[in-house]
Structure formats: structure tokens, C-alpha cells
Design an enzyme around this catalytic site. Structure first.
Site, mmCIF file in Angstrom:
data_model
loop_
_atom_site.group_PDB
_atom_site.id
_atom_site.type_symbol
_atom_site.label_atom_id
_atom_site.label_comp_id
_atom_site.label_asym_id
_atom_site.label_seq_id
_atom_site.Cartn_x
_atom_site.Cartn_y
_atom_site.Cartn_z
ATOM 1 N N TYR A 134 57.341 43.033 35.186
ATOM 2 C CA TYR A 134 58.350 43.234 36.223
ATOM 3 C C TYR A 134 59.631 43.760 35.587
ATOM 4 C CZ TYR A 134 55.672 40.324 39.518
ATOM 5 O OH TYR A 134 54.707 39.806 40.349
ATOM 6 N N TYR A 184 48.870 39.339 34.494
ATOM 7 C CA TYR A 184 49.763 38.900 33.418
ATOM 8 C C TYR A 184 49.685 37.388 33.248
ATOM 9 C CZ TYR A 184 52.895 37.863 37.364
ATOM 10 O OH TYR A 184 53.421 37.391 38.537
ATOM 11 N N ARG A 215 47.828 35.401 36.241
ATOM 12 C CA ARG A 215 47.972 35.836 37.617
ATOM 13 C C ARG A 215 47.074 37.045 37.862
ATOM 14 N NH1 ARG A 215 51.760 34.863 41.291
ATOM 15 N NH2 ARG A 215 49.878 35.195 42.517
ATOM 16 N N HIS A 274 48.594 41.394 42.114
ATOM 17 C CA HIS A 274 49.088 41.061 43.448
ATOM 18 C C HIS A 274 50.373 41.816 43.729
ATOM 19 C CE1 HIS A 274 51.187 38.305 40.725
ATOM 20 N NE2 HIS A 274 52.172 38.289 41.618
ATOM 21 N N HIS A 296 53.966 41.399 46.160
ATOM 22 C CA HIS A 296 54.778 40.480 46.951
ATOM 23 C C HIS A 296 55.284 41.160 48.225
ATOM 24 C CE1 HIS A 296 55.291 37.317 43.813
ATOM 25 N NE2 HIS A 296 55.077 38.339 43.006
#
Length: 227
Positions: A108, A148, A156, A159, A161
Site C-alpha cells: 500500500y 501480503y 491476506r 482483496h 477495500h
């Protein structure tokens, strides 16, 4: 999830619009209420720690291209579309949808993301602001996010958000991809009562080639209680 989002929502809406239906179970008529035939509300999930602290200047519906840069984001291109509906199948027009995600490497663009060994992609927008049209439709282009590790040592699954602000309802949730090996291990996905409501439908697992990468065409309807 089978069929297109429009076909699915129409079938489920017709079922949900009926006042009651009769079926035969073991030779005994059973009354089914309209509420039991309604669409299933999309499960809620946490915002997570990586909601953008500062919105990027460019936050349009093409997350693969940052305004002012010539290069495109690395990774598999996804065209994702769907509809925002109520449990009765009514489209929710004019709702605000915010989208954010990791890049194709699982990183991110956020100061709290401690995975400095994963490269940032400065050509990836990472965040978008959308608004549903009169039929509740939304659409955007992005790249498939990478998996990650978390500080707890688990992984995770890929995905995206979502935060939805409609007239009545507000929903924070996450979209996942079908057939991902990590889906069964993702503690957030497995924590909800209706994980199937968080899985997108892929129209073509290996579509036309875009810049050397196969294009994924994905659909995902988001269902709110009231709209």
C-alpha cells in the site's frame, strides 16, 4: 455466483418481489415469504489500517494510470463493474463509493505499511472515488492486488477495500477473487457469516491481452439494507 450481475439481480428481485410463494417439500406445501427470497446483504468487513491519509490528486475510475505520468501500473489489469442494490433489488443511484487497495506486489502507498521490502508502484493510483449512476451501476479499472503478510504472521488474500455512502446506509467491506488459494486462510474473509457475498464473479479467466497481461473482467454486486 453464476450468470451476469443483471441476470442475477433480476432473478433474485423477481423472487423477492413476490408476496409469498408455494413450493412442495416432501408432498407438503410450504409457504416462503418474500423476505426469505430477498437478496442477501453484502457482509461488512473492517476498514483496515491502510485507508489513505491523504487522497491522491488523481482519483478517477482508472487506477492503472496516474495523471501526468506516461507509464501504466504493473500487474494484471482488471475491469470491475457491478450494481449497488437494496435487499429488495432496487438500484441505489448517486451513492458514493471509495476504493483503495495494495498494488500488484502487495504494498500500500501508506506510511503504516511496514513491508518496505515490497516495491511501491508510483504509476499505480491506489485509490478511486466513484458514484453510482441512475441504475446503481459502478465501474473502474485497476490491477489485481498482491497478497501480503500481516504483523500476526498470517497472509491476506488479494482483496480490494470498499466504502459505500448511500442515502440511508453506509457500508465498509472488501472484495475477494474466486479460486484464490489464500481465501480459505484469510481470517477476515473467514470471519463473516456470508463470505460468498464478498467474492466477485470472473467472466473470463484469461481474456484479451492488454500490454502483455491477460485482462480480467470481473463483476460484483453490492447489496445494502435500505439504500
Amino acid at each position: 455466483m453464476a450468470g451476469s450481475p443483471d441476470e442475477l439481480s433480476r432473478r433474485q428481485f423477481v423472487g423477492g418481489a413476490a408476496v409469498a410463494a408455494s413450493v412442495i417439500a416432501g408432498g407438503v406445501p410450504v409457504r416462503i415469504s418474500a423476505q426469505s427470497l430477498a437478496l442477501r446483504e453484502t457482509a461488512d468487513l473492517i476498514t483496515g489500517p491502510f485507508y489513505p491519509r491523504v487522497w491522491p490528486m488523481d482519483r478517477d475510475a482508472d487506477m492503472t494510470h496516474v495523471r501526468g505520468r506516461s507509464a501504466r501500473a504493473a500487474g494484471q489489469i482488471i475491469q470491475l463493474s457491478g450494481r449497488l442494490l437494496t435487499v429488495r433489488g432496487t438500484p441505489v443511484a448517486g451513492a458514493s463509493i471509495e476504493v483503495w487497495q495494495a498494488n500488484a506486489q502487495g504494498r500500500y502507498s501508506h506510511p503504516s505499511d511496514s513491508h518496505n521490502e515490497l516495491p511501491l508502484d508510483h504509476d499505480f493510483q491506489g485509490y478511486a472515488q466513484l458514484r453510482t449512476d441512475r441504475d446503481g451501476r459502478y465501474r473502474f479499472t485497476t490491477v489485481k492486488p498482491g497478497a501480503y503478510p500481516t504483523p500476526r504472521g498470517d497472509m491476506r488474500a488479494p482483496h480490494i477495500h470498499f466504502q459505500i455512502d448511500a442515502t440511508v446506509d453506509r457500508k465498509v467491506t472488501q472484495l475477494f477473487f474466486p479460486g484464490e488459494p489464500l481465501n480459505d486462510q484469510d481470517r477476515h474473509l473467514q470471519s463473516v457469516r456470508r463470505p460468498e457475498t464478498l467474492i466477485a464473479t470472473i467472466d473470463n479467466a484469461a481474456g484479451e491481452n492488454v500490454r502483455g497481461s491477460s485482462l480480467l473482467i470481473a463483476h460484483w454486486n453490492i447489496v445494502l439494507t435500505s439504500g
